[in-house]
Motif scaffolding. Structure first.
Motif, PDB file in Angstrom:
ATOM      1  N   ARG A 145     153.325  50.300  66.568  1.00 39.94           N
ATOM      2  CA  ARG A 145     152.718  49.194  67.326  1.00 39.94           C
ATOM      3  C   ARG A 145     152.602  47.918  66.512  1.00 39.94           C
ATOM      4  O   ARG A 145     152.799  46.812  67.026  1.00 39.94           O
ATOM      5  N   GLU A 149     153.643  44.302  67.742  1.00 41.25           N
ATOM      6  CA  GLU A 149     152.711  43.173  67.791  1.00 41.25           C
ATOM      7  C   GLU A 149     153.230  41.993  66.980  1.00 41.25           C
ATOM      8  O   GLU A 149     153.101  40.843  67.407  1.00 41.25           O
ATOM      9  N   GLY A 381     149.436  51.339  76.045  1.00 44.86           N
ATOM     10  CA  GLY A 381     148.274  51.554  75.186  1.00 44.86           C
ATOM     11  C   GLY A 381     148.462  52.517  74.023  1.00 44.86           C
ATOM     12  O   GLY A 381     147.496  52.791  73.305  1.00 44.86           O
ATOM     13  N   GLN A 384     146.866  52.660  69.740  1.00 47.74           N
ATOM     14  CA  GLN A 384     145.897  51.579  69.939  1.00 47.74           C
ATOM     15  C   GLN A 384     145.539  50.835  68.655  1.00 47.74           C
ATOM     16  O   GLN A 384     145.364  51.444  67.598  1.00 47.74           O
ATOM     17  N   GLU A 389     143.345  43.901  71.022  1.00 45.50           N
ATOM     18  CA  GLU A 389     144.689  43.934  71.572  1.00 45.50           C
ATOM     19  C   GLU A 389     145.460  42.666  71.235  1.00 45.50           C
ATOM     20  O   GLU A 389     144.901  41.585  71.184  1.00 45.50           O
TER      21      GLU A 389
END
Ligand code: HT9
Ligand code: FE2
Length: 425
Positions: A145, A149, A381, A384, A389
């Motif tokens: 993630r 991001e 999601g 996480q 977020e």
């Protein structure tokens, strides 16, 4: 849960109906983005690099200092950037050898060339659709993630969102190209340790294989791969742990088939940081080695299963610290190579790219564990971020990086980034 499919080149591959649902149709990409961690390349880079890595985190100063010593002892240089230059060149050579016309662009999360600059350069060079491959094979916040991001934030910050499309290849922990170099290395490492023990007159001394990976906070481990629409329960409640256990088992099975050698094995963790009261995955590799020595184990084979190249976490935390722990306890030990630029790894990564590219599509999506082939498009999601977020690419719930300007010359091409490139921030 999975059907075994016979393949021609040895070993069953797994078709997983769960992750098949997260598959993305092949597209025409115009460049590959090799994304990595980045590392310092001189003493003056060390502190700025560590500030980049720990920005906004609660890493205690003592630990930062300690880590800086690792880099300082090596001239302030992390091996990771040079290894990525070599990987980039090897990927380019293999793509060219297959007649696939995809340039490989390189960008890092924590050091130059930085991802936002690489994306801007890609756009300026006329690229509109990138396929990202990272130097992280498993699922967790840090290895999946966070990359998604960083692309999402870079697109937003450069004003390239909506102009540049970025997808990513699936996590490749169980791709044969990643696994097979470890099989080779583990067989050789086991043979080496057994020979040394035999030469010392103790041919029957117990040997243990330690698969080593980066520790992460247990909260991150539990969030790894967990999402809406994920029906599976993972071993030890974590896709990160389950992927390592399954890949380690696949390595052990192949080592035995190919070399006739085997030994008891376990998964251990390294490079823990953060506040002492926050639980991270255990046992630490050094504690595990001490315990094994206490149980009469005489030989250790360390397999750096969590890592793609021999960067600082490998050459310091394993080669310096863990091998020293073995030495102090009188154990015979060796550390197996990471995939690096092993021919099978490079070929495998080009296969992974080809899975996703319409022009050179290969329909085979090999996976050596029944957890994979992992998702091309991450579930909503998953992994996480407990710090809040952020915009991500390459997810089912993705809001950025999904659209692009028409290609120059394409029918219905829009005005070329009309008023002179990206909007000012
Ligand atoms: C899962 C994982 C991988 C494997 C997957 C992957 O490869 O991506 C990995 C790789 C790497 N980690 C690296 C370096 C560092 N990681 C740190 C800190 C952290 N890592 C974490 C996790 C991981 N890390 C976590 C949860 C933290 C603490 C919180 C945070 O800060 O996010 C810190 C800060 C200081 C410290 O606490 O040690 C440093 C300097 C380098 C570069 C090595 C070089 O220079 O050759 C590499 C390849
Ligand atoms: Fe790390």
């Amino acid at each position: 849960m999975s059907q075994l499919d016979p393949t021609t080149d040895g070993g069953p591959v797994v078709v997983n109906p769960v992750t098949e649902a997260g598959r993305m149709a092949p597209k025409n990409y115009d460049a590959v983005l090799l994304a990595s961690f980045g590392g310092p390349e001189g003493q003056e880079d060390v502190i700025p690099f560590l500030r980049n890595v720990t920005r906004g985190r609660g890493i205690p100063d003592e630990r930062l200092e300690e880590v800086s010593h690792h880099y300082r002892a090596n001239g302030g240089i992390s091996p990771i950037n040079q290894q990525n230059r070599e990987l980039k060149a090897a990927l380019e050579a293999e793509l060219a050898a297959r007649g696939i016309e995809l340039p490989v662009l390189w960008g890092n999360r924590n050091w130059a060339p930085y991802i936002p600059q690489t994306l801007q350069d890609a756009y300026d060079a006329g690229h509109r659709r990138l396929l990202m491959i990272t130097t992280s094979a498993y699922s967790c916040y840090s290895s999946c993630r966070q990359y998604r991001e960083d692309i999402g934030m870079a697109l937003t910050e450069t004003g390239l969102d909506g102009r540049l499309e970025v997808d990513k290849v699936r996590q490749y922990f169980d791709h044969p190209g990643f696994v097979e170099p470890f099989v080779e290395g583990t067989a050789a490492g086991l043979a080496e340790v057994r020979e040394k023990l035999a030469a010392a007159g103790t041919p029957d001394a117990p040997v243990q294989i330690l698969f080593a990976t980066h520790s992460i906070p247990t909260r991150d481990a539990e969030a790894a791969g967990r999402s809406e629409g994920e029906p599976r329960e993972f071993a030890e409640g974590s896709a990160y742990v389950a992927q390592h256990l399954a890949t380690a088992a696949a390595v052990i099975q192949r080592v035995e088939e190919e070399s006739g050698l085997t030994a008891p094995w376990s998964l251990v963790y390294q490079s823990r940081s953060g506040a002492p009261h926050v639980p991270w995955l255990e046992p630490d590799i050094n504690d595990a080695i001490e315990e094994l020595a206490g149980q009469g184990v005489k030989g250790i084979v360390i397999v750096p299963l969590g890592f793609v190249s021999d960067h600082m976490e490998v050459v310091w935390d394993l080669d310096t610290e863990a091998l020293e722990t073995c030495d102090n306890l009188g154990l015979t030990a060796t550390r197996v190579p990471t995939p690096g630029t092993h021919r099978k790894f490079v070929n495998g990564m080009v296969d992974l790219i080809s899975e996703r590219t319409a022009a050179n599509n290969i329909s085979d999506r090999p996976a050596l564990t029944d957890l994979g082939p992992w998702y091309d498009v991450c579930r909503p999601g998953c992994c996480q971020n407990f710090r809040g977020e952020k915009p991500t690419i390459a997810g089912a719930d993705t809001t950025v990086g999904t659209g692009h300007d028409s290609y120059p010359g394409e029918a219905g091409a829009s005005q070329p980034a009309a008023s002179g490139g990206a909007p000012q921030q």
